[in-house]
Design a protein around this motif. Structure first.
Motif, PDB file in Angstrom:
ATOM      1  N   ARG A  34      -4.385 -36.000   1.340  1.00 17.23           N
ATOM      2  CA  ARG A  34      -3.883 -36.328   2.683  1.00 17.23           C
ATOM      3  C   ARG A  34      -4.873 -35.957   3.787  1.00 17.23           C
ATOM      4  NH1 ARG A  34       1.267 -33.987   0.796  1.00 17.23           N
ATOM      5  NH2 ARG A  34       0.833 -32.085   1.971  1.00 17.23           N
ATOM      6  N   ARG A  35      -5.883 -35.177   3.452  1.00 18.01           N
ATOM      7  CA  ARG A  35      -6.785 -34.642   4.474  1.00 18.01           C
ATOM      8  C   ARG A  35      -7.910 -35.623   4.783  1.00 18.01           C
ATOM      9  NH1 ARG A  35      -9.701 -28.673   4.145  1.00 18.01           N
ATOM     10  NH2 ARG A  35      -9.453 -28.173   6.357  1.00 18.01           N
ATOM     11  N   PRO A  36      -8.231 -35.835   6.049  1.00 15.24           N
ATOM     12  CA  PRO A  36      -9.344 -36.729   6.382  1.00 15.24           C
ATOM     13  C   PRO A  36     -10.663 -36.183   5.824  1.00 15.24           C
ATOM     14  CG  PRO A  36      -8.024 -36.231   8.328  1.00 15.24           C
ATOM     15  CD  PRO A  36      -7.563 -35.311   7.255  1.00 15.24           C
ATOM     16  N   PRO A  37     -11.533 -37.030   5.307  1.00 16.62           N
ATOM     17  CA  PRO A  37     -12.824 -36.549   4.789  1.00 16.62           C
ATOM     18  C   PRO A  37     -13.692 -35.993   5.912  1.00 16.62           C
ATOM     19  CG  PRO A  37     -12.763 -38.946   4.847  1.00 16.62           C
ATOM     20  CD  PRO A  37     -11.382 -38.489   5.170  1.00 16.62           C
ATOM     21  N   ALA A  38     -14.444 -34.949   5.586  1.00 22.00           N
ATOM     22  CA  ALA A  38     -15.354 -34.319   6.552  1.00 22.00           C
ATOM     23  C   ALA A  38     -16.283 -33.386   5.796  1.00 22.00           C
ATOM     24  CB  ALA A  38     -14.585 -33.551   7.622  1.00 22.00           C
ATOM     25  N   LEU A  39     -17.380 -33.015   6.432  1.00 22.10           N
ATOM     26  CA  LEU A  39     -18.303 -32.029   5.869  1.00 22.10           C
ATOM     27  C   LEU A  39     -17.738 -30.642   6.177  1.00 22.10           C
ATOM     28  CD1 LEU A  39     -21.020 -31.439   4.476  1.00 22.10           C
ATOM     29  CD2 LEU A  39     -22.060 -31.405   6.755  1.00 22.10           C
ATOM     30  N   ARG A  40     -17.370 -29.903   5.132  1.00 20.35           N
ATOM     31  CA  ARG A  40     -16.760 -28.580   5.310  1.00 20.35           C
ATOM     32  C   ARG A  40     -17.529 -27.579   4.441  1.00 20.35           C
ATOM     33  NH1 ARG A  40     -12.162 -32.227   5.009  1.00 20.35           N
ATOM     34  NH2 ARG A  40     -11.099 -32.257   7.049  1.00 20.35           N
ATOM     35  N   PRO A  41     -18.461 -26.825   5.017  1.00 20.98           N
ATOM     36  CA  PRO A  41     -19.336 -25.961   4.217  1.00 20.98           C
ATOM     37  C   PRO A  41     -18.664 -24.727   3.611  1.00 20.98           C
ATOM     38  CG  PRO A  41     -20.361 -26.534   6.320  1.00 20.98           C
ATOM     39  CD  PRO A  41     -18.918 -26.901   6.411  1.00 20.98           C
ATOM     40  N   THR A  42     -17.496 -24.310   4.121  1.00 25.34           N
ATOM     41  CA  THR A  42     -16.919 -23.026   3.739  1.00 25.34           C
ATOM     42  C   THR A  42     -15.818 -23.175   2.698  1.00 25.34           C
ATOM     43  OG1 THR A  42     -17.302 -22.282   6.014  1.00 25.34           O
ATOM     44  CG2 THR A  42     -15.942 -20.872   4.614  1.00 25.34           C
ATOM     45  N   LEU A  43     -15.951 -22.438   1.594  1.00 24.96           N
ATOM     46  CA  LEU A  43     -14.905 -22.313   0.577  1.00 24.96           C
ATOM     47  C   LEU A  43     -14.456 -20.860   0.587  1.00 24.96           C
ATOM     48  CD1 LEU A  43     -13.342 -23.518  -1.881  1.00 24.96           C
ATOM     49  CD2 LEU A  43     -15.242 -22.734  -3.304  1.00 24.96           C
ATOM     50  N   LEU A  44     -13.155 -20.616   0.757  1.00 31.79           N
ATOM     51  CA  LEU A  44     -12.638 -19.263   0.893  1.00 31.79           C
ATOM     52  C   LEU A  44     -11.925 -18.837  -0.389  1.00 31.79           C
ATOM     53  CD1 LEU A  44     -12.115 -16.802   2.739  1.00 31.79           C
ATOM     54  CD2 LEU A  44     -10.051 -17.981   3.561  1.00 31.79           C
ATOM     55  N   ILE A  45     -12.264 -17.638  -0.872  1.00 33.49           N
ATOM     56  CA  ILE A  45     -11.659 -17.075  -2.090  1.00 33.49           C
ATOM     57  C   ILE A  45     -10.976 -15.768  -1.715  1.00 33.49           C
ATOM     58  CG2 ILE A  45     -12.091 -16.206  -4.417  1.00 33.49           C
ATOM     59  CD1 ILE A  45     -14.742 -17.893  -4.295  1.00 33.49           C
ATOM     60  N   LEU A  46      -9.691 -15.657  -2.007  1.00 33.67           N
ATOM     61  CA  LEU A  46      -8.923 -14.452  -1.711  1.00 33.67           C
ATOM     62  C   LEU A  46      -8.599 -13.742  -3.017  1.00 33.67           C
ATOM     63  CD1 LEU A  46      -6.577 -15.912   1.047  1.00 33.67           C
ATOM     64  CD2 LEU A  46      -8.811 -14.814   1.303  1.00 33.67           C
ATOM     65  N   ASP A  47      -9.096 -12.521  -3.134  1.00 33.43           N
ATOM     66  CA  ASP A  47      -9.055 -11.764  -4.385  1.00 33.43           C
ATOM     67  C   ASP A  47      -7.955 -10.696  -4.334  1.00 33.43           C
ATOM     68  OD1 ASP A  47      -9.702 -10.532  -6.794  1.00 33.43           O
ATOM     69  OD2 ASP A  47     -11.428  -9.462  -5.972  1.00 33.43           O
ATOM     70  N   ARG A  48      -6.804 -10.998  -4.927  1.00 30.29           N
ATOM     71  CA  ARG A  48      -5.674 -10.055  -5.053  1.00 30.29           C
ATOM     72  C   ARG A  48      -5.137  -9.596  -3.687  1.00 30.29           C
ATOM     73  NH1 ARG A  48      -7.851  -5.237  -8.058  1.00 30.29           N
ATOM     74  NH2 ARG A  48      -9.501  -5.589  -6.524  1.00 30.29           N
ATOM     75  N   LEU A  49      -5.155 -10.472  -2.712  1.00 29.86           N
ATOM     76  CA  LEU A  49      -4.612 -10.120  -1.400  1.00 29.86           C
ATOM     77  C   LEU A  49      -3.118  -9.835  -1.542  1.00 29.86           C
ATOM     78  CD1 LEU A  49      -6.465 -10.184   1.136  1.00 29.86           C
ATOM     79  CD2 LEU A  49      -5.103 -12.103   1.912  1.00 29.86           C
ATOM     80  N   ALA A  50      -2.645  -8.745  -0.964  1.00 27.42           N
ATOM     81  CA  ALA A  50      -1.289  -8.274  -1.256  1.00 27.42           C
ATOM     82  C   ALA A  50      -0.291  -8.448  -0.123  1.00 27.42           C
ATOM     83  CB  ALA A  50      -1.340  -6.792  -1.659  1.00 27.42           C
ATOM     84  N   ASP A  51      -0.750  -8.520   1.107  1.00 30.72           N
ATOM     85  CA  ASP A  51       0.169  -8.517   2.242  1.00 30.72           C
ATOM     86  C   ASP A  51       0.514  -9.939   2.677  1.00 30.72           C
ATOM     87  OD1 ASP A  51       0.375  -8.504   5.506  1.00 30.72           O
ATOM     88  OD2 ASP A  51       1.335  -6.764   4.594  1.00 30.72           O
ATOM     89  N   PRO A  52       1.801 -10.307   2.717  1.00 30.82           N
ATOM     90  CA  PRO A  52       2.179 -11.679   3.107  1.00 30.82           C
ATOM     91  C   PRO A  52       1.717 -12.053   4.507  1.00 30.82           C
ATOM     92  CG  PRO A  52       4.064 -10.516   2.166  1.00 30.82           C
ATOM     93  CD  PRO A  52       2.982  -9.503   2.350  1.00 30.82           C
ATOM     94  N   GLY A  53       1.811 -11.117   5.448  1.00 28.47           N
ATOM     95  CA  GLY A  53       1.370 -11.407   6.810  1.00 28.47           C
ATOM     96  C   GLY A  53      -0.118 -11.688   6.867  1.00 28.47           C
ATOM     97  N   ASN A  54      -0.905 -10.904   6.135  1.00 27.09           N
ATOM     98  CA  ASN A  54      -2.346 -11.153   6.078  1.00 27.09           C
ATOM     99  C   ASN A  54      -2.641 -12.530   5.497  1.00 27.09           C
ATOM    100  OD1 ASN A  54      -3.421  -8.825   7.209  1.00 27.09           O
ATOM    101  ND2 ASN A  54      -3.593  -7.746   5.273  1.00 27.09           N
ATOM    102  N   LEU A  55      -1.991 -12.846   4.387  1.00 30.12           N
ATOM    103  CA  LEU A  55      -2.273 -14.135   3.744  1.00 30.12           C
ATOM    104  C   LEU A  55      -1.899 -15.289   4.667  1.00 30.12           C
ATOM    105  CD1 LEU A  55      -3.200 -15.890   1.473  1.00 30.12           C
ATOM    106  CD2 LEU A  55      -0.979 -15.590   0.356  1.00 30.12           C
ATOM    107  N   GLY A  56      -0.721 -15.232   5.272  1.00 26.02           N
ATOM    108  CA  GLY A  56      -0.315 -16.307   6.175  1.00 26.02           C
ATOM    109  C   GLY A  56      -1.261 -16.470   7.343  1.00 26.02           C
ATOM    110  N   THR A  57      -1.668 -15.354   7.930  1.00 28.91           N
ATOM    111  CA  THR A  57      -2.598 -15.405   9.067  1.00 28.91           C
ATOM    112  C   THR A  57      -3.949 -15.962   8.640  1.00 28.91           C
ATOM    113  OG1 THR A  57      -1.496 -13.513  10.097  1.00 28.91           O
ATOM    114  CG2 THR A  57      -3.722 -14.019  10.845  1.00 28.91           C
TER     115      THR A  57
END
Length: 284
Positions: A118-141
């Protein structure tokens, strides 16, 4: 359909199961609460399976009133629109003060593949990896910030908090609709996705307090992956093994570290700054 007035109604009991990871996995469903998120759904033509609403609570705000009128004039199928009592909508929601509407959605419609399509194509250089993040507020933000920074995708390792829990969904403020998100990713699969994203030059930055390389000294214009570790314990051994370098945010006055969501925002927006600056320079 008559108004559902009792929180003991079997239908309500089933939906209450969606407040737990086991219930969401069992039924393949999750909840989105509040008029803003439901409006985002409808604007993107992602229709909920059901909408539970309490008209008096929903009509307290201009946004809620507009949504109520939209619902009652056919925005969703009539059989999918279910009026409930105040007690029921409070039982269905997770927020301290109910905004009067809760939507039921299929998890399948928010798979990595479906959202990416569904996402429009674009050049997006950043891939984000979250390693065992525990806090729901942190993850949502972080998800909300990642979408704002136009990150290519977010990969979550096993041990991360459930990305479709009500607290995460609420804090993400609609990011689930447009940000490709893959949960429970084993490190061999993460490595494959990183290689696919970065190409021949593997660039994997691990955020680590005290690392000698500062974040703003790195080239964040070429494709790269960024790993954010657990709030209390930091990155895992597997994260360290995949990383090609570590980077840090300079801290003064004895501060040892920043909140995970705050640190992620700083790093992602340095990438945004560099990428915009390069595009501006290339146009000149």
């Amino acid at each position: 359909m008559p108004v559902i007035s009792s929180p003991l109604n079997p239908r309500v009991a089933l939906l209450r199961e969606l407040h737990t990871p086991r219930g969401r996995k069992k039924h393949g469903l999750f909840l989105m609460e509040g008029p803003h998120l439901l409006k985002e759904l409808l604007d993107r033509a992602v229709l909920p399976l059901e909408v539970y609403y309490q008209p008096d609570l929903l009509a307290r705000t201009a946004e809620g009133q507009a949504l109520l009128e939209r619902l009652l004039t056919g925005a969703v199928a009539k059989q999918a629109l279910i009026q409930v009592s105040v007690r029921v909508i409070e039982a269905l929601g997770d927020a301290q003060t109910s905004q009067g509407v809760v939507a039921v959605l299929p998890l399948a419609a928010f798979s990595y593949e479906e959202v990416a399509a569904r996402r429009p194509p674009a050049l997006r250089p950043t891939l984000l990896i979250l390693d065992r993040l525990a806090d729901p507020g942190n993850l949502g933000t972080i998800l909300r910030t990642a979408l704002a920074a136009d990150v290519a995708a977010v990969l979550l390792t096993p041990g991360c908090v459930d990305a479709f829990s009500p607290k995460v969904v609420r804090a993400a403020a609609g990011a689930h609709l447009a940000l490709p998100l893959a949960e429970e990713q084993q490190w061999d699969e993460i490595g494959r996705r990183v290689r696919e994203h970065c190409g021949p030059q593997l660039r994997v930055f691990l955020a680590e307090a005290g690392a000698p390389q500062l974040y703003y000294e790195q080239d964040l214009c070429q494709p790269f992956a960024l790993i954010i570790g657990n709030e209390a314990h930091g990155p895992s051994a597997a994260a360290r093994a995949l990383a090609t370098s570590q980077l840090s945010i300079p801290l003064a006055n004895g501060v040892e570290s920043l909140n995970a969501a705050m640190a992620t925002g700083i790093l992602l927006y340095e990438a945004v700054r560099q990428q915009r600056q390069r595009r501006s320079t290339e146009k000149q």
